[in-house]
Design a protein around this motif. Structure first.
Motif, PDB file in Angstrom:
ATOM      1  N   GLU A  32       4.541   1.156  -5.264  1.00 17.84           N
ATOM      2  CA  GLU A  32       4.434   2.610  -5.015  1.00 17.84           C
ATOM      3  C   GLU A  32       4.017   3.333  -6.305  1.00 17.84           C
ATOM      4  O   GLU A  32       3.198   4.256  -6.278  1.00 17.84           O
ATOM      5  CB  GLU A  32       5.770   3.158  -4.478  1.00 17.84           C
ATOM      6  N   LEU A  33       4.583   2.876  -7.427  1.00 20.84           N
ATOM      7  CA  LEU A  33       4.194   3.484  -8.713  1.00 20.84           C
ATOM      8  C   LEU A  33       2.692   3.281  -8.958  1.00 20.84           C
ATOM      9  O   LEU A  33       1.979   4.224  -9.325  1.00 20.84           O
ATOM     10  CB  LEU A  33       5.007   2.853  -9.864  1.00 20.84           C
ATOM     11  N   ILE A  34       2.226   2.059  -8.739  1.00 15.95           N
ATOM     12  CA  ILE A  34       0.808   1.747  -8.977  1.00 15.95           C
ATOM     13  C   ILE A  34      -0.082   2.616  -8.076  1.00 15.95           C
ATOM     14  O   ILE A  34      -1.096   3.168  -8.521  1.00 15.95           O
ATOM     15  CB  ILE A  34       0.559   0.234  -8.782  1.00 15.95           C
ATOM     16  N   HIS A  35       0.321   2.785  -6.816  1.00 18.07           N
ATOM     17  CA  HIS A  35      -0.461   3.639  -5.908  1.00 18.07           C
ATOM     18  C   HIS A  35      -0.486   5.082  -6.409  1.00 18.07           C
ATOM     19  O   HIS A  35      -1.524   5.741  -6.383  1.00 18.07           O
ATOM     20  CB  HIS A  35       0.120   3.580  -4.490  1.00 18.07           C
ATOM     21  N   LYS A  36       0.656   5.572  -6.881  1.00 21.56           N
ATOM     22  CA  LYS A  36       0.693   6.962  -7.371  1.00 21.56           C
ATOM     23  C   LYS A  36      -0.183   7.118  -8.623  1.00 21.56           C
ATOM     24  O   LYS A  36      -0.821   8.148  -8.830  1.00 21.56           O
ATOM     25  CB  LYS A  36       2.142   7.374  -7.673  1.00 21.56           C
ATOM     26  N   LEU A  37      -0.203   6.074  -9.452  1.00 21.36           N
ATOM     27  CA  LEU A  37      -1.022   6.140 -10.671  1.00 21.36           C
ATOM     28  C   LEU A  37      -2.512   6.153 -10.325  1.00 21.36           C
ATOM     29  O   LEU A  37      -3.300   6.868 -10.947  1.00 21.36           O
ATOM     30  CB  LEU A  37      -0.694   4.952 -11.596  1.00 21.36           C
ATOM     31  N   SER A  38      -2.887   5.371  -9.308  1.00 19.14           N
ATOM     32  CA  SER A  38      -4.304   5.379  -8.934  1.00 19.14           C
ATOM     33  C   SER A  38      -4.652   6.715  -8.273  1.00 19.14           C
ATOM     34  O   SER A  38      -5.728   7.266  -8.506  1.00 19.14           O
ATOM     35  CB  SER A  38      -4.661   4.189  -8.035  1.00 19.14           C
ATOM     36  N   GLU A  39      -3.717   7.258  -7.502  1.00 22.01           N
ATOM     37  CA  GLU A  39      -3.970   8.575  -6.889  1.00 22.01           C
ATOM     38  C   GLU A  39      -4.128   9.658  -7.963  1.00 22.01           C
ATOM     39  O   GLU A  39      -4.837  10.646  -7.769  1.00 22.01           O
ATOM     40  CB  GLU A  39      -2.821   8.974  -5.961  1.00 22.01           C
ATOM     41  N   ALA A  40      -3.454   9.462  -9.090  1.00 24.51           N
ATOM     42  CA  ALA A  40      -3.562  10.442 -10.182  1.00 24.51           C
ATOM     43  C   ALA A  40      -4.903  10.341 -10.904  1.00 24.51           C
ATOM     44  O   ALA A  40      -5.216  11.180 -11.752  1.00 24.51           O
ATOM     45  CB  ALA A  40      -2.412  10.251 -11.169  1.00 24.51           C
ATOM     46  N   GLY A  41      -5.663   9.288 -10.603  1.00 25.78           N
ATOM     47  CA  GLY A  41      -6.994   9.176 -11.208  1.00 25.78           C
ATOM     48  C   GLY A  41      -7.123   8.083 -12.256  1.00 25.78           C
ATOM     49  O   GLY A  41      -8.190   7.948 -12.866  1.00 25.78           O
ATOM     50  N   HIS A  42      -6.051   7.331 -12.484  1.00 22.53           N
ATOM     51  CA  HIS A  42      -6.180   6.222 -13.434  1.00 22.53           C
ATOM     52  C   HIS A  42      -7.182   5.209 -12.900  1.00 22.53           C
ATOM     53  O   HIS A  42      -7.130   4.830 -11.724  1.00 22.53           O
ATOM     54  CB  HIS A  42      -4.833   5.512 -13.612  1.00 22.53           C
ATOM     55  N   CYS A  43      -8.067   4.735 -13.759  1.00 21.14           N
ATOM     56  CA  CYS A  43      -9.056   3.758 -13.297  1.00 21.14           C
ATOM     57  C   CYS A  43      -8.759   2.369 -13.837  1.00 21.14           C
ATOM     58  O   CYS A  43      -9.477   1.417 -13.546  1.00 21.14           O
ATOM     59  CB  CYS A  43     -10.468   4.199 -13.643  1.00 21.14           C
ATOM     60  N   TYR A  44      -7.714   2.247 -14.636  1.00 17.74           N
ATOM     61  CA  TYR A  44      -7.337   0.928 -15.162  1.00 17.74           C
ATOM     62  C   TYR A  44      -5.813   0.878 -15.212  1.00 17.74           C
ATOM     63  O   TYR A  44      -5.177   1.668 -15.908  1.00 17.74           O
ATOM     64  CB  TYR A  44      -7.911   0.738 -16.573  1.00 17.74           C
ATOM     65  N   ILE A  45      -5.231  -0.031 -14.423  1.00 16.10           N
ATOM     66  CA  ILE A  45      -3.769  -0.103 -14.371  1.00 16.10           C
ATOM     67  C   ILE A  45      -3.332  -1.535 -14.632  1.00 16.10           C
ATOM     68  O   ILE A  45      -3.651  -2.450 -13.865  1.00 16.10           O
ATOM     69  CB  ILE A  45      -3.240   0.376 -12.992  1.00 16.10           C
ATOM     70  N   GLU A  46      -2.619  -1.731 -15.741  1.00 18.78           N
ATOM     71  CA  GLU A  46      -2.067  -3.065 -16.004  1.00 18.78           C
ATOM     72  C   GLU A  46      -0.827  -3.179 -15.119  1.00 18.78           C
ATOM     73  O   GLU A  46       0.169  -2.503 -15.316  1.00 18.78           O
ATOM     74  CB  GLU A  46      -1.705  -3.190 -17.490  1.00 18.78           C
ATOM     75  N   SER A  47      -0.937  -4.028 -14.103  1.00 18.06           N
ATOM     76  CA  SER A  47       0.016  -3.964 -12.993  1.00 18.06           C
ATOM     77  C   SER A  47       1.116  -5.017 -13.047  1.00 18.06           C
ATOM     78  O   SER A  47       2.060  -4.970 -12.255  1.00 18.06           O
ATOM     79  CB  SER A  47      -0.749  -4.092 -11.673  1.00 18.06           C
ATOM     80  N   GLY A  48       0.995  -5.994 -13.947  1.00 19.55           N
ATOM     81  CA  GLY A  48       2.038  -7.018 -14.039  1.00 19.55           C
ATOM     82  C   GLY A  48       1.658  -8.055 -15.060  1.00 19.55           C
ATOM     83  O   GLY A  48       0.615  -7.942 -15.722  1.00 19.55           O
ATOM     84  N   SER A  49       2.527  -9.073 -15.215  1.00 25.07           N
ATOM     85  CA  SER A  49       2.175 -10.166 -16.122  1.00 25.07           C
ATOM     86  C   SER A  49       2.630 -11.485 -15.535  1.00 25.07           C
ATOM     87  O   SER A  49       3.629 -11.551 -14.813  1.00 25.07           O
ATOM     88  CB  SER A  49       2.771  -9.937 -17.514  1.00 25.07           C
ATOM     89  N   GLY A  74     -13.023   1.352  -7.607  1.00 27.92           N
ATOM     90  CA  GLY A  74     -13.237   1.914  -8.942  1.00 27.92           C
ATOM     91  C   GLY A  74     -12.048   1.735  -9.867  1.00 27.92           C
ATOM     92  O   GLY A  74     -12.106   2.131 -11.032  1.00 27.92           O
ATOM     93  N   VAL A  75     -10.963   1.140  -9.369  1.00 28.58           N
ATOM     94  CA  VAL A  75      -9.778   0.928 -10.218  1.00 28.58           C
ATOM     95  C   VAL A  75      -9.657  -0.558 -10.551  1.00 28.58           C
ATOM     96  O   VAL A  75      -9.780  -1.404  -9.674  1.00 28.58           O
ATOM     97  CB  VAL A  75      -8.480   1.404  -9.505  1.00 28.58           C
ATOM     98  N   GLU A  76      -9.432  -0.856 -11.825  1.00 25.59           N
ATOM     99  CA  GLU A  76      -9.202  -2.246 -12.251  1.00 25.59           C
ATOM    100  C   GLU A  76      -7.695  -2.481 -12.305  1.00 25.59           C
ATOM    101  O   GLU A  76      -6.978  -1.733 -12.962  1.00 25.59           O
ATOM    102  CB  GLU A  76      -9.750  -2.476 -13.672  1.00 25.59           C
TER     103      GLU A  76
END
Ligand code: HMG
Length: 302
Positions: A32-49, A74-76
């Motif tokens: 849910e956090l990752i979805h909210k970050l992409s909705e905010a316009g982030h185009c690059y999200i380091e999502s885990g390791s 458009g989001v990595e």
């Protein structure tokens, strides 16, 4: 050197921000956090390791996180991978790109990855080769670019040497990490000037922790040297498990607020970003580490 007109923000909250949280956080909350970050316009999200789960238990469920992300065009969505085992896990989970991480300090390399700097480079070679084959880009990190919790001050020439090796090995960009946040604009500029002699600004990013409250000043100093990629973490989440006392990355909201004020485009909507930060802070019962978010949330409530 003129200031960049555009800055790409690399959002590391879901990975760097959450990796050190002691209480397990569900995959659904991270998604849910990752979805909210992409909705905010982030185009690059380091999502885990995809590291050894015994070393960083909070990242053990990264498969479920990647599998649950509804990818936005458009989001990595990137993942940290320390070795081939991690790379294979990242590939199978659908990560768009991977990041390898080295250090400019031998002691930190041992503590963080259980090997010397030279051995870490040997581990990266097959990852880069496989990523090329699979069509994935590889980003590189150098930790402890100003200071190390075990070795103290770090020689800028050493940072330049490791960063150059990562670029020569095939990374498209190297992110320079002030892991324990000890840098000031003076020491960060000295370090960057050493690196810039070997690598152009277009291939560099800064990754600054805010432990000593210097991160925004250090970002400003980096912009003055032409750096146009900034790593940050929503709500200032984070800390490094192998750097005791290190506080979070610079808060994404504070970076966006500063860049907005400077007329530098990030493509990120500050209000939506603040909502994402507020969501995760409430979900994990953590104080919001962004001063901008605190000020604007208080204004809304008032
Ligand atoms: C590098 C290793 C893996 C070496 O860890 P090791 O224990 O030396 O690995 P090993 O190769 O000896 O294997 C031991 C066991 O771990 C397993 N294993 C091995 N690798 C994996 C893997 N990828 N995924 C899942 N399992 C793995 C492997 O299969 C084996 O299992 P067993 O046979 O005992 O059942 C370990 O030290 C590690 O995971 N380190 C990562 C620590 C970390 O995540 N730190 C935080 C990220 S870096 C950071 O935050 C800094 C940064 C990037 O943000 C920039 C900055 O701020 O400076």
């Amino acid at each position: 050197m003129s200031m960049p007109k555009k800055v790409r923000i690399v959002e590391v909250g879901p990975r760097d921000g959450l990796q050190n949280e002691a209480t397990p956080i569900s995959a659904d909350t991270k998604i849910e956090l990752i979805h909210k970050l992409s909705e905010a316009g982030h185009c690059y999200i380091e999502s885990g390791s995809f590291v050894n789960p015994k070393w960083v238990p909070q990242m053990a469920g990264s498969e479920a996180v990647f599998e649950g992300i509804q990818k936005k065009t458009g989001v990595e969505y990137a993942a940290l991978t320390p070795n081939m085992k991690g790379y294979e896990r990242a590939l199978a989970s659908g990560a768009d790109e991977v990041a390898i991480f080295a250090a400019a300090s031998e002691a930190f390399s041992q503590k963080n990855t259980n090997c010397s700097i030279a051995e870490s480079m040997e581990r990266f070679a097959p990852i880069i080769e496989a990523a090329k084959r699979d069509g994935l880009k590889v980003r590189g990190y150098v930790s402890c670019v100003v200071g190390c919790p075990y070795e103290g001050d770090i020689d800028p020439e050493k940072v330049a040497e490791i960063a150059e090796k990562l670029i020569e090995a095939g990374c498209y960009e190297v992110s320079l990490g002030d892991t324990i946040g000890v840098g000031t604009p003076a020491s960060v500029k000295t370090m960057l000037n050493a690196v810039l002699k070997k690598i152009p600004a277009e291939k560099l990013a800064v990754h600054l922790h805010d432990t000593y409250g210097q991160a925004l000043a250090n970002i400003y100093a980096s912009l003055e040297l032409g750096i146009a990629v900034v790593d940050s973490s929503v709500a200032g989440l984070g800390g490094c498990p192998y750097a005791k006392g290190a506080s979070g990355n610079v808060a994404s909201e504070d970076v966006v607020y500063m860049l907005n004020g400077l007329g530098i485009d990030t493509g990120v909507n500050l209000d939506k970003l603040i909502q994402a930060g507020d969501f995760i802070c409430k979900a994990i019962d953590r104080d919001n580490g962004s001063k901008t978010a605190k000020a604007l949330l208080a204004k809304c409530e008032g």
